[in-house]
Structure formats: C-alpha cells, structure tokens
Motif scaffolding. Structure first.
Motif, PDB file in Angstrom:
ATOM      1  N   ALA A 102       0.594   0.160 -11.121  1.00  0.00           N
ATOM      2  CA  ALA A 102       1.168  -0.541 -10.737  1.00  0.00           C
ATOM      3  C   ALA A 102       2.300   0.782 -10.059  1.00  0.00           C
ATOM      4  CB  ALA A 102       2.403  -1.648 -11.075  1.00  0.00           C
ATOM      5  N   GLU A 103       2.640   1.939 -10.678  1.00  0.00           N
ATOM      6  CA  GLU A 103       3.537   2.915 -10.573  1.00  0.00           C
ATOM      7  C   GLU A 103       2.285   3.133  -9.556  1.00  0.00           C
ATOM      8  OE1 GLU A 103       5.528   5.696 -12.611  1.00  0.00           O
ATOM      9  OE2 GLU A 103       5.747   4.005 -14.168  1.00  0.00           O
ATOM     10  N   VAL A 104       1.117   3.931  -9.337  1.00  0.00           N
ATOM     11  CA  VAL A 104      -0.098   4.475  -8.535  1.00  0.00           C
ATOM     12  C   VAL A 104       0.296   4.047  -7.271  1.00  0.00           C
ATOM     13  CG1 VAL A 104      -1.587   4.807  -8.730  1.00  0.00           C
ATOM     14  CG2 VAL A 104      -1.588   5.022 -10.186  1.00  0.00           C
ATOM     15  N   ALA A 105       0.398   1.782  -7.663  1.00  0.00           N
ATOM     16  CA  ALA A 105       0.063   0.918  -6.369  1.00  0.00           C
ATOM     17  C   ALA A 105       1.364   1.681  -5.304  1.00  0.00           C
ATOM     18  CB  ALA A 105      -0.112  -0.322  -6.812  1.00  0.00           C
ATOM     19  N   VAL A 106       2.826   1.826  -6.147  1.00  0.00           N
ATOM     20  CA  VAL A 106       4.020   1.880  -5.660  1.00  0.00           C
ATOM     21  C   VAL A 106       3.440   3.464  -4.354  1.00  0.00           C
ATOM     22  CG1 VAL A 106       6.134   1.869  -5.690  1.00  0.00           C
ATOM     23  CG2 VAL A 106       4.993  -0.076  -6.588  1.00  0.00           C
ATOM     24  N   ALA A 107       3.418   3.684  -5.387  1.00  0.00           N
ATOM     25  CA  ALA A 107       3.258   5.468  -4.557  1.00  0.00           C
ATOM     26  C   ALA A 107       2.203   5.258  -3.470  1.00  0.00           C
ATOM     27  CB  ALA A 107       2.699   6.624  -6.197  1.00  0.00           C
ATOM     28  N   ALA A 108       1.140   4.838  -3.503  1.00  0.00           N
ATOM     29  CA  ALA A 108       0.358   4.633  -2.522  1.00  0.00           C
ATOM     30  C   ALA A 108       0.637   4.259  -1.003  1.00  0.00           C
ATOM     31  CB  ALA A 108      -1.438   3.871  -3.199  1.00  0.00           C
ATOM     32  N   LEU A 109       1.092   2.876  -1.531  1.00  0.00           N
ATOM     33  CA  LEU A 109       1.929   2.431  -0.926  1.00  0.00           C
ATOM     34  C   LEU A 109       3.073   2.931   0.266  1.00  0.00           C
ATOM     35  CD1 LEU A 109       1.920  -1.511  -2.057  1.00  0.00           C
ATOM     36  CD2 LEU A 109       0.728  -0.274   0.518  1.00  0.00           C
ATOM     37  N   THR A 110       3.680   3.615  -0.329  1.00  0.00           N
ATOM     38  CA  THR A 110       5.184   3.677  -0.087  1.00  0.00           C
ATOM     39  C   THR A 110       5.018   5.972   0.003  1.00  0.00           C
ATOM     40  OG1 THR A 110       6.053   4.490  -2.678  1.00  0.00           O
ATOM     41  CG2 THR A 110       5.915   2.294  -0.760  1.00  0.00           C
ATOM     42  N   GLU A 111       4.587   6.245  -0.467  1.00  0.00           N
ATOM     43  CA  GLU A 111       4.390   8.201   0.040  1.00  0.00           C
ATOM     44  C   GLU A 111       3.180   8.463   0.650  1.00  0.00           C
ATOM     45  OE1 GLU A 111       3.932   9.127  -4.033  1.00  0.00           O
ATOM     46  OE2 GLU A 111       5.647   8.009  -4.535  1.00  0.00           O
ATOM     47  N   GLU A 112       3.583   9.673   1.400  1.00  0.00           N
ATOM     48  CA  GLU A 112       2.269   9.962   2.634  1.00  0.00           C
ATOM     49  C   GLU A 112       1.163  10.723   1.560  1.00  0.00           C
ATOM     50  OE1 GLU A 112       1.756   9.919   5.098  1.00  0.00           O
ATOM     51  OE2 GLU A 112       3.977   8.973   6.100  1.00  0.00           O
ATOM     52  N   GLY A 113      -0.344  11.108   2.190  1.00  0.00           N
ATOM     53  CA  GLY A 113      -0.382  12.085   1.338  1.00  0.00           C
ATOM     54  C   GLY A 113      -1.632  10.832   0.593  1.00  0.00           C
ATOM     55  N   GLU A 159       0.621  -0.499   8.309  1.00  0.00           N
ATOM     56  CA  GLU A 159       0.165   0.200   8.339  1.00  0.00           C
ATOM     57  C   GLU A 159      -0.684   1.247   6.922  1.00  0.00           C
ATOM     58  OE1 GLU A 159       3.157   2.654   9.504  1.00  0.00           O
ATOM     59  OE2 GLU A 159       3.419   2.378  11.557  1.00  0.00           O
ATOM     60  N   ARG A 160       0.054   0.265   6.058  1.00  0.00           N
ATOM     61  CA  ARG A 160      -1.387   0.577   4.781  1.00  0.00           C
ATOM     62  C   ARG A 160      -1.976  -0.135   4.160  1.00  0.00           C
ATOM     63  NH1 ARG A 160       3.463   5.296   3.047  1.00  0.00           N
ATOM     64  NH2 ARG A 160       2.901   6.713   4.912  1.00  0.00           N
ATOM     65  N   LEU A 161      -3.230   0.027   3.506  1.00  0.00           N
ATOM     66  CA  LEU A 161      -2.726  -1.521   2.670  1.00  0.00           C
ATOM     67  C   LEU A 161      -3.961  -0.128   1.213  1.00  0.00           C
ATOM     68  CD1 LEU A 161      -5.873  -3.403   4.941  1.00  0.00           C
ATOM     69  CD2 LEU A 161      -3.282  -4.418   4.458  1.00  0.00           C
ATOM     70  N   VAL A 162      -3.542  -1.024   0.125  1.00  0.00           N
ATOM     71  CA  VAL A 162      -3.694  -0.733  -1.064  1.00  0.00           C
ATOM     72  C   VAL A 162      -4.508  -1.669  -1.781  1.00  0.00           C
ATOM     73  CG1 VAL A 162      -3.349   0.204  -3.518  1.00  0.00           C
ATOM     74  CG2 VAL A 162      -1.734   1.112  -1.367  1.00  0.00           C
ATOM     75  N   LEU A 163      -5.875  -1.950  -2.019  1.00  0.00           N
ATOM     76  CA  LEU A 163      -6.426  -2.854  -2.146  1.00  0.00           C
ATOM     77  C   LEU A 163      -6.620  -2.144  -4.091  1.00  0.00           C
ATOM     78  CD1 LEU A 163      -8.659  -4.517  -3.004  1.00  0.00           C
ATOM     79  CD2 LEU A 163     -10.265  -3.339  -2.155  1.00  0.00           C
ATOM     80  N   LEU A 164      -6.423  -3.534  -5.578  1.00  0.00           N
ATOM     81  CA  LEU A 164      -7.324  -3.360  -6.855  1.00  0.00           C
ATOM     82  C   LEU A 164      -8.692  -3.440  -6.033  1.00  0.00           C
ATOM     83  CD1 LEU A 164      -5.850  -2.549  -9.150  1.00  0.00           C
ATOM     84  CD2 LEU A 164      -4.937  -5.518  -9.477  1.00  0.00           C
ATOM     85  N   SER A 165      -9.117  -2.852  -7.136  1.00  0.00           N
ATOM     86  CA  SER A 165     -10.515  -2.694  -6.827  1.00  0.00           C
ATOM     87  C   SER A 165     -10.546  -3.036  -8.619  1.00  0.00           C
ATOM     88  CB  SER A 165     -11.843  -2.210  -6.305  1.00  0.00           C
ATOM     89  OG  SER A 165     -12.935  -2.385  -6.510  1.00  0.00           O
ATOM     90  N   ALA A 166     -11.951  -2.335  -9.163  1.00  0.00           N
ATOM     91  CA  ALA A 166     -12.305  -1.672 -10.503  1.00  0.00           C
ATOM     92  C   ALA A 166     -13.679  -1.064 -10.894  1.00  0.00           C
ATOM     93  CB  ALA A 166     -11.951  -3.583 -10.852  1.00  0.00           C
ATOM     94  N   SER A 196     -10.535  -1.745   8.244  1.00  0.00           N
ATOM     95  CA  SER A 196      -9.685  -3.049   8.707  1.00  0.00           C
ATOM     96  C   SER A 196      -8.318  -2.718   9.497  1.00  0.00           C
ATOM     97  CB  SER A 196      -8.193  -2.932   7.509  1.00  0.00           C
ATOM     98  OG  SER A 196      -7.076  -2.171   7.140  1.00  0.00           O
ATOM     99  N   GLY A 197      -8.617  -0.642  10.074  1.00  0.00           N
ATOM    100  CA  GLY A 197      -7.442  -0.715  10.801  1.00  0.00           C
ATOM    101  C   GLY A 197      -6.338   0.554  10.391  1.00  0.00           C
ATOM    102  N   ALA A 198      -5.977  -0.269   8.459  1.00  0.00           N
ATOM    103  CA  ALA A 198      -5.241   0.598   8.367  1.00  0.00           C
ATOM    104  C   ALA A 198      -5.541   1.535   7.949  1.00  0.00           C
ATOM    105  CB  ALA A 198      -4.463  -0.109   6.856  1.00  0.00           C
ATOM    106  N   ARG A 199      -4.114   2.836   7.164  1.00  0.00           N
ATOM    107  CA  ARG A 199      -4.572   3.988   6.129  1.00  0.00           C
ATOM    108  C   ARG A 199      -4.821   2.774   4.613  1.00  0.00           C
ATOM    109  NH1 ARG A 199       0.278   7.530   7.012  1.00  0.00           N
ATOM    110  NH2 ARG A 199       1.532   5.578   7.821  1.00  0.00           N
ATOM    111  N   TRP A 200      -6.380   3.175   4.287  1.00  0.00           N
ATOM    112  CA  TRP A 200      -6.294   2.550   2.854  1.00  0.00           C
ATOM    113  C   TRP A 200      -6.057   3.008   2.018  1.00  0.00           C
ATOM    114  CZ3 TRP A 200     -10.353   4.334   0.708  1.00  0.00           C
ATOM    115  CH2 TRP A 200     -11.228   5.307   1.455  1.00  0.00           C
ATOM    116  N   THR A 201      -6.245   3.163   0.814  1.00  0.00           N
ATOM    117  CA  THR A 201      -5.879   3.226  -0.394  1.00  0.00           C
ATOM    118  C   THR A 201      -7.187   2.470  -1.577  1.00  0.00           C
ATOM    119  OG1 THR A 201      -4.495   4.706  -0.038  1.00  0.00           O
ATOM    120  CG2 THR A 201      -5.688   4.930  -2.084  1.00  0.00           C
ATOM    121  N   ILE A 202      -7.486   3.151  -2.128  1.00  0.00           N
ATOM    122  CA  ILE A 202      -8.221   1.711  -3.042  1.00  0.00           C
ATOM    123  C   ILE A 202      -8.641   2.350  -4.886  1.00  0.00           C
ATOM    124  CG2 ILE A 202     -10.225   0.602  -3.439  1.00  0.00           C
ATOM    125  CD1 ILE A 202     -11.874   1.035  -1.059  1.00  0.00           C
TER     126      ILE A 202
END
Length: 212
Positions: A91-102, A14-21, A42-48
């Motif tokens: 890494a902490e931001v990525a974990v939050a984006a994958l596991t938390e709402e918003g 349901e969620r994808l997090v991409l490490l861009s730059a 992708s159709g997932a809830r994404w965070t970049i």
C-alpha cells in the motif's frame, strides 16, 4: 480494465497504478497479461506492482486463518519457499507511485526481506502466539479433499492447488527490491507482523511468548 483506463484518462487522471502479481505468468510473457496491457496502453503514466504472497493471508483469509486458529496450516506447497510480503508495504508503494514523481513506466516486483517455507511461517506464528502451530503438507488430491470437507468449493480448491504448487516448485523463490527502490527502506519482516497479529488475539493464545 481497458474501458476504465480510457474513462479515467478522459476525466483527467494522469497516473494509474495496477496491483498485479508475480504469480500470474503466462507462456507468452507478461506483455500478454490483459490487465497489465490495458493499463500500459491507457494513455496515463502507469506503474505496475507485482508482489509476492501477502502476510495477511494468514490472518485475514477465512480459510487459512481458520487453520492457524486450529493449530495446523494445511497446504499442498511441499517444502517450497516464498518471499511473503506485508500488504501495508504494498500500500505504501502504491501511494508513493500515485503521488510522487519518478514512477511512471515502472514495473516493480515486491517481496518481503527473506524466503520462508511454510514450516518457517508456522514456527514464527507459534513463537508469537505461544501456541503449538504446525504445517502439514498434502499432495494436491488430498488437499482438495481436505479443503472440500472444510467447505471450500472444489473449483477454488483447484486454484489453491495451482498457487500452492508454484510455492512447492520455488517458482518465485527470489527476493525483489521494489520496496527498497520506492520507499528507501527494508520491507517489514514476517516476525514483526506475526507479533502484531498475535497481540490482537486473532489467532488465539496470549501472544508475545517465546517458544523454546
């Protein structure tokens, strides 16, 4: 990346997090960056995540860490500044984006708490290690020759010149608030990172010695 995103969604992700730059800016704008576009579509809830240069380049990248161990950081970055960031904060931001709402549909620029020149970086490492560490800026052509002598492929040296050149021109000499927005705290300072790494012995020297 597009195939991976579609497969992930088909499997129930349901969620994808991409490490861009922050660095990879193209003339057409960030919407044209293919990996970012693939995740958005992708159709997932994404965070970049778009971070600045990692602190860890100075301790984990063999070429740069080797320079620090030798007492001299050599780059073609001139006198530019960069808001270097701790990879652990990313890494902490990525974990939050994958596991938390918003965080769905958000693109976060991430940086450390202050702008640092390479002279500043060398001074911080010198203070942490109790060793003499200097920054030696070189013109791009001289840097290429230096890097090739150190065993760096010429093509990769050209890539480094491009990245260092962006620092030299202060392309990203602004602080971002992504860490604060996601984690509710300030990002880690380079001085704290330098003291931790110095204590591990990675850079040589005893560590913990204040240079005056």
């Amino acid at each position: 990346m597009r195939s991976f995103g579609k497969l992930a969604v088909a499997c129930g992700v349901e969620r994808l997090v991409l490490l861009s730059a922050r660095d990879w800016v193209v003339p057409q704008g960030e919407e044209k960056l293919p990996c970012e576009r693939a995740v958005r579509e992708s159709g997932a809830r994404w965070t970049i995540l778009k971070p600045s240069w990692f602190f860890q380049n100075f301790s984990e990248d063999p070429f740069i860490a080797g320079q620090v161990q030798g007492g001299e950081i050599v780059m073609s970055a001139g006198g530019g500044v960069e808001p270097f960031i701790d990879a652990d904060d990313i890494a902490e931001v990525a974990v939050a984006a994958l596991t938390e709402e918003g965080h769905g549909g958000q693109s976060y620029e991430l940086s450390g708490p202050r702008l640092l020149s390479l002279d500043d970086v060398a001074d911080e490492i010198a203070r942490a290690t109790g060793r003499a560490i200097a920054y030696r800026p070189l013109p791009p052509d001289e840097f290429t020759a230096h890097a090739v002598r150190q065993g760096v492929p010429e093509e990769f040296a050209g890539l480094l010149n491009m990245l260092y050149g962006w620092i030299a021109e202060n392309r990203f000499a602004t602080l971002a608030d992504g860490v604060q927005r996601v984690l509710g705290r300030e990002p880690r300072d380079f001085g704290d990172y330098a003291r931790t790494v110095a204590a591990s012995g990675v850079w040589g020297g005893g560590g913990g010695v204040e240079r005056r």
